[in-house]
Write an enzyme that holds these catalytic residues in place. Structure first.
Site, PDB file in Angstrom:
ATOM      1  N   GLY A  14       3.419 -11.545 -33.415  1.00 23.60           N
ATOM      2  CA  GLY A  14       2.452 -11.724 -32.357  1.00 23.60           C
ATOM      3  C   GLY A  14       2.030 -10.299 -31.943  1.00 23.60           C
ATOM      4  O   GLY A  14       2.586  -9.283 -31.982  1.00 23.60           O
ATOM      5  N   ARG A  17       3.031  -8.315 -25.511  1.00 22.18           N
ATOM      6  CA  ARG A  17       2.933  -9.301 -24.378  1.00 22.18           C
ATOM      7  C   ARG A  17       2.299 -10.458 -24.810  1.00 22.18           C
ATOM      8  O   ARG A  17       1.654 -11.529 -23.939  1.00 22.18           O
ATOM      9  CB  ARG A  17       1.940  -8.854 -23.169  1.00 22.18           C
ATOM     10  N   GLY A  19       4.174 -13.164 -25.856  1.00 23.23           N
ATOM     11  CA  GLY A  19       5.242 -14.157 -25.648  1.00 23.23           C
ATOM     12  C   GLY A  19       6.285 -14.270 -26.674  1.00 23.23           C
ATOM     13  O   GLY A  19       7.298 -15.099 -26.736  1.00 23.23           O
ATOM     14  N   SER A  21       8.806 -12.411 -27.732  1.00 24.56           N
ATOM     15  CA  SER A  21      10.325 -12.082 -27.583  1.00 24.56           C
ATOM     16  C   SER A  21      10.707 -13.261 -26.679  1.00 24.56           C
ATOM     17  O   SER A  21      11.882 -13.856 -27.191  1.00 24.56           O
ATOM     18  CB  SER A  21      10.413 -10.863 -26.695  1.00 24.56           C
ATOM     19  N   ALA A  38      18.843  -4.558 -30.446  1.00 24.06           N
ATOM     20  CA  ALA A  38      17.830  -3.669 -29.906  1.00 24.06           C
ATOM     21  C   ALA A  38      17.420  -2.725 -30.782  1.00 24.06           C
ATOM     22  O   ALA A  38      18.471  -1.831 -30.921  1.00 24.06           O
ATOM     23  CB  ALA A  38      18.210  -3.244 -28.444  1.00 24.06           C
ATOM     24  N   HIS A  55      13.893  -7.735 -20.177  1.00 24.07           N
ATOM     25  CA  HIS A  55      14.323  -8.389 -21.342  1.00 24.07           C
ATOM     26  C   HIS A  55      15.784  -8.646 -21.260  1.00 24.07           C
ATOM     27  O   HIS A  55      16.143  -9.922 -21.297  1.00 24.07           O
ATOM     28  CB  HIS A  55      14.192  -7.326 -22.536  1.00 24.07           C
ATOM     29  N   GLU A  67      22.736  -1.693 -29.922  1.00 25.25           N
ATOM     30  CA  GLU A  67      21.453  -1.123 -29.765  1.00 25.25           C
ATOM     31  C   GLU A  67      21.897  -0.170 -30.967  1.00 25.25           C
ATOM     32  O   GLU A  67      22.592   0.800 -31.110  1.00 25.25           O
ATOM     33  CB  GLU A  67      21.470  -0.185 -28.763  1.00 25.25           C
TER      34      GLU A  67
END
Length: 180
Positions: A14, A17, A19, A21, A38, A55, A67
Site C-alpha cells: 500500500g 500512511r 495503514g 503496518s 526492522a 511503531h 534491526e
C-alpha cells in the site's frame, strides 16, 4: 474439525500512511511470539526517530525486535511468526550500503536480485507465518530524479518477486484492505 485458518506468507502492500503496518501487526496479533524485523536504514533525523517510536509503542510487549538488513537470515532463524517492515526501506538500505544510486541500472538490478534470492528461499521454506510489508509504487507522478525512478522500478520488481513467494497479497488503501 477446526475452522481456524492458518496464516502463511502474506505480502501487505500500500501507499505511505495507508495503514499497512498497523494491518500487518493485526494479522499477527493472535500469535504467541512474533519477531519484528526492522529492515530499513537508520537516519539521524528527529522525524524518523519519532516514526520508529510510534511503531514500537503499538507492538505488544512480547514481540522481539530485530534491526537488520539480513532478511533471509531473520526469517529463517526466527522459529516463530515474523513481521518484516518494510521492503521499501530494506531496498533503500541495500542500495545505500553499496553506494549504487548512480551506478548503471543493470549493476543495481543484479545487486538487488542477488540480495533477494536468499529472502525468496527463506520465505519458501518458512514453516511459521511471515508477513512482509512493502510500499506500492508507480501509481502516481513519475519521479523527477533518477534515484526516484530507479527506486520505483526496483521496488516494483522486488514486490512482484516476493508476491510470487507468498500465499496471499493484501492491498491497503486508506485503511481499507483488498485481498488480491
Amino acid at each position: 474439525m477446526s475452522t481456524e485458518t492458518r496464516l502463511g506468507r502474506v505480502l501487505v502492500t500500500g501507499g505511505v500512511r495507508s495503514g499497512k503496518s498497523r494491518y500487518a501487526e493485526q494479522l499477527l496479533a493472535a500469535e504467541p511470539a512474533v519477531t519484528y524485523v526492522a529492515a530499513g536504514p537508520t537516519y539521524d533525523d528527529a522525524d524518523w526517530h519519532d516514526r520508529i517510536a510510534r511503531h514500537r509503542e503499538r507492538r505488544p510487549d512480547g514481540w522481539t525486535t530485530v534491526e537488520t538488513g539480513e532478511l533471509a537470515q531473520a526469517v529463517a532463524s526466527a522459529g516463530n511468526a515474523v513481521l518484516v517492515d518494510c521492503l521499501g526501506t530494506w531496498l533503500t538500505r541495500v542500495v545505500d550500503e553499496a553506494d549504487l544510486w548512480e551506478a548503471p541500472v543493470a549493476d543495481v538490478e543484479a545487486l538487488v536480485a542477488d540480495r533477494t534470492a536468499p529472502l525468496l528461499a527463506a520465505l519458501g521454506a518458512a514453516e511459521h507465518p511471515v508477513v512482509v510489508v512493502t510500499n506500492e509504487v508507480g501509481l502516481g507522478v513519475v519521479p523527477g530524479h533518477r534515484s526516484g525512478r530507479l527506486f520505483r522500478d526496483l521496488l516494483g520488481t522486488l514486490n512482484q518477486r516476493v508476491a510470487e513467494a507468498c500465499d496471499e497479497v493484501h492491498l491497503v488503501v486508506a485503511g481499507r484492505v483488498l485481498r488480491l
